[in-house]
Design a protein around this motif. Structure first.
Motif, PDB file in Angstrom:
ATOM      1  N   GLU A 139       0.834  -1.205   0.000  1.00  0.00           N
ATOM      2  CA  GLU A 139       0.000   0.000   0.000  1.00  0.00           C
ATOM      3  C   GLU A 139       0.872   1.260   0.000  1.00  0.00           C
ATOM      4  O   GLU A 139       0.548   2.254  -0.666  1.00  0.00           O
ATOM      5  CB  GLU A 139      -0.912   0.011   1.235  1.00  0.00           C
ATOM      6  N   PHE A 140       1.990   1.210   0.728  1.00  0.00           N
ATOM      7  CA  PHE A 140       2.911   2.339   0.766  1.00  0.00           C
ATOM      8  C   PHE A 140       3.432   2.663  -0.626  1.00  0.00           C
ATOM      9  O   PHE A 140       3.442   3.821  -1.053  1.00  0.00           O
ATOM     10  CB  PHE A 140       4.070   2.013   1.714  1.00  0.00           C
ATOM     11  N   LEU A 141       3.865   1.645  -1.365  1.00  0.00           N
ATOM     12  CA  LEU A 141       4.379   1.852  -2.715  1.00  0.00           C
ATOM     13  C   LEU A 141       3.285   2.381  -3.647  1.00  0.00           C
ATOM     14  O   LEU A 141       3.550   3.232  -4.508  1.00  0.00           O
ATOM     15  CB  LEU A 141       4.955   0.551  -3.260  1.00  0.00           C
ATOM     16  N   LYS A 142       2.070   1.873  -3.466  1.00  0.00           N
ATOM     17  CA  LYS A 142       0.950   2.335  -4.293  1.00  0.00           C
ATOM     18  C   LYS A 142       0.664   3.814  -4.049  1.00  0.00           C
ATOM     19  O   LYS A 142       0.463   4.595  -4.998  1.00  0.00           O
ATOM     20  CB  LYS A 142      -0.292   1.497  -3.987  1.00  0.00           C
ATOM     21  N   CYS A 143       0.676   4.222  -2.785  1.00  0.00           N
ATOM     22  CA  CYS A 143       0.432   5.625  -2.453  1.00  0.00           C
ATOM     23  C   CYS A 143       1.574   6.516  -2.941  1.00  0.00           C
ATOM     24  O   CYS A 143       1.344   7.633  -3.406  1.00  0.00           O
ATOM     25  CB  CYS A 143       0.240   5.783  -0.943  1.00  0.00           C
ATOM     26  N   CYS A 144       2.818   6.012  -2.835  1.00  0.00           N
ATOM     27  CA  CYS A 144       3.969   6.767  -3.351  1.00  0.00           C
ATOM     28  C   CYS A 144       3.804   7.027  -4.845  1.00  0.00           C
ATOM     29  O   CYS A 144       4.055   8.140  -5.333  1.00  0.00           O
ATOM     30  CB  CYS A 144       5.266   5.999  -3.094  1.00  0.00           C
ATOM     31  N   LYS A 145       3.409   5.993  -5.561  1.00  0.00           N
ATOM     32  CA  LYS A 145       3.227   6.118  -7.007  1.00  0.00           C
ATOM     33  C   LYS A 145       2.175   7.173  -7.330  1.00  0.00           C
ATOM     34  O   LYS A 145       2.337   7.977  -8.258  1.00  0.00           O
ATOM     35  CB  LYS A 145       2.822   4.768  -7.601  1.00  0.00           C
TER      36      LYS A 145
END
Length: 516
Positions: free
Chosen positions: A259-265
């Motif tokens: 989820e962290f990577l998705k939000c970063c993107k």
């Protein structure tokens, strides 16, 4: 010839096994070397940091983290923190996990000692800043010293007086669009403060810093950028409390890591869209096309002494940093300021009386640039609310060289956490620290306050570059709201503080609002 060839495969096989054996021995030797080096290093750290005062209950996995209360309600957590301050009035040592020693400081004497230099923010497993890199990159908040100096020098013109002055028109306009309050006013129903204010501050930073207009305040649901930022800060805070998630290869296998990577993107895509839009406008119309030079213009056109500008990635990093720092921290501060006014009606009335005297005889409640210094009492209230509720609860530094605290030598590389909540509620520093007393910051009393006693925007070389922007913004928004509305507490609701990257309330901040 044929007989010699018959032995070739055998010779090759022997050579291969020899190489494998050598490789295995070398790898084993290196592994043993690393283990011995780690043991020696940890033994040294243990001998150094166990002599420093701090919690003695050590867990082989959590260090001292397990002694801190979790989900026990705000009263329990505050009581625990204040008890630590009373027991250790200036600093203490904390083991974050089994192998990571940290020094926590919260007294002007020890805080000053750390912030007197431009030591960099700690990376890796030693503090939360390394966890922010995939999101913010090495922008102003977490850049190493040499990179920070260059970026600070290039970005400082964005916060010059001549740049900040025209923004007041945007502050006024954005505050006028706080329509959710107009809809809920006089209904007797409570509204959630943080959500409404977050959209207003997002609108302001987009327009002031990036000349990017968004209709986020009129959307019926929370803007996806605000949702993504909240998710990112919550995940970083959760990871910081769980040492097993410190290694990236473990964290990114988890649901929260993905989820962290998705939000970063997503936040990167927003920043890139903002940059692309402004770049195209500059290419078409030039820098002078706008009414003023904003942050993204300076990012795109800045050049250092060698004539080099910022790379596209550096521009995105700074954009992400300012979009987060320019709206989320201000949202926290404004939300708790309104809560403080609702909690202390006498203070709210004094703010309104001062504001009425400034606006007397005008057709509009828009503030002018020259009005800002006249709102002295409002400035005192803003500072006292930021002292009591600490929008940014903690930040950290990593010692560049050996330093000393109370006779203890701290080796270079030590992570030092400056805990603002502890500092701003330290009974050895403040008289009646748990009480809301704006007069602490009157002209008569302000001269008695140590420069490192009240530092909501940090202090020293790496203080917040946008603090004047934020203070001006808060004064204008607060003026609009206090002039138009009366704020009261929701009797059935007590907000429970949650100290993440910014201070929020787990259960929201609910207030009632009525028209004046």
């Amino acid at each position: 010839m044929s007989e010699a060839n018959d032995f070739l495969p055998v010779n090759c096989l022997i050579s291969m096994f020899t190489i494998l054996n050598i490789t295995f021995v070398a790898c084993g030797g290196y592994f043993i070397y690393r283990i011995i080096k780690f043991i020696v290093s940890f033994h040294y750290q243990w001998s150094v940091f166990q002599k420093v005062q701090g919690p003695t209950d050590y867990h082989c996995f959590y260090g001292n983290l397990h002694t801190f209360p979790k989900d026990c309600g705000e009263d329990v957590q505050i009581a625990f923190i204040l008890n630590l301050v009373r027991k250790y009035p200036k600093y203490f040592r904390l083991w974050r996990g089994p192998f990571i020693p940290t020094i926590v400081v919260y007294h002007p004497d020890t805080v000053k000692q750390i912030l007197k230099t431009s030591d960099q923010k700690p990376m890796g497993l030693s503090a939360n800043y390394g966890f922010l890199l995939p999101w913010l990159g090495p922008g102003l908040v977490i850049a190493k010293e040499s990179q920070w100096k260059r970026s600070r020098r290039l970005l400082s013109p964005a916060f010059h007086f001549d740049i900040l002055k025209p923004y007041i028109a945007i502050y006024n306009d954005a505050a006028n669009v706080l329509e959710k309050l107009a809809v809920i006013a006089d209904t007797g129903k409570p509204f959630e403060v943080f959500e409404a204010i977050s959209l207003c501050t997002l609108d302001i930073i987009m327009r002031c810093a990036f000349s990017y207009h968004t209709d986020c305040q009129r959307q019926k649901e929370t803007h996806p950028y605000v949702q993504a930022v909240h998710a990112l800060t919550d995940i970083v805070e959760y990871r910081a409390r769980n040492p097993i998630l410190y290694p990236d290869f473990i964290f990114y296998l988890t649901k929260r890591g993905r989820e962290f990577l998705k939000c970063c993107k997503f936040v990167h895509s927003v920043a890139e869209r903002v940059i692309y839009t402004r770049r195209k406008t500059l290419e078409k119309e030039g820098v002078s096309s706008g009414k003023f030079l904003d942050l993204v213009d300076i990012l795109l056109t800045a050049r250092d002494e060698t004539g080099d500008g910022l790379t596209p990635l550096e521009i995105r990093n700074e954009t992400d940093t300012f979009m987060f720092g320019g709206h989320d921290t201000t949202s926290s501060a404004m939300s708790w300021i309104l809560y403080s006014l609702a909690e202390h009606m006498d203070v709210q009335n004094k703010v309104r009386i001062e504001l009425d005297s400034v606006l007397e005889g005008r057709q509009s409640d828009d503030l002018l640039w020259d009005d800002l210094p006249l709102l002295e009492y409002m400035g005192m209230v803003i500072k006292e609310a930021m002292r009591q509720h600490c929008p940014v609860p903690v930040f950290a530094r990593q010692l560049k060289t050996d330093d000393q605290i109370d006779g203890h030598i701290l080796p270079a590389g030590t992570t030092v956490v400056i805990d603002l909540y502890m500092l701003h509620h330290n009974e050895e520093v403040w008289e009646r620290p748990m009480e809301f007393i704006p007069e602490r910051f009157s002209k008569e009393n302000a001269s008695k306050i140590d420069p490192f006693q009240f530092i909501p925007f940090s202090a020293g070389h790496r203080n917040c570059i946008g603090q004047k922007f934020g203070m001006n913004e808060m004064k204008v928004i607060l003026s609009k709201l206090v002039h138009r509305y009366k704020f009261e507490l929701e009797p059935s609701h007590i907000p429970q503080k949650k100290a993440s990257l910014v201070m929020r309330a787990v259960n929201g901040i609910l207030l009632r609002v009525s028209s004046r």
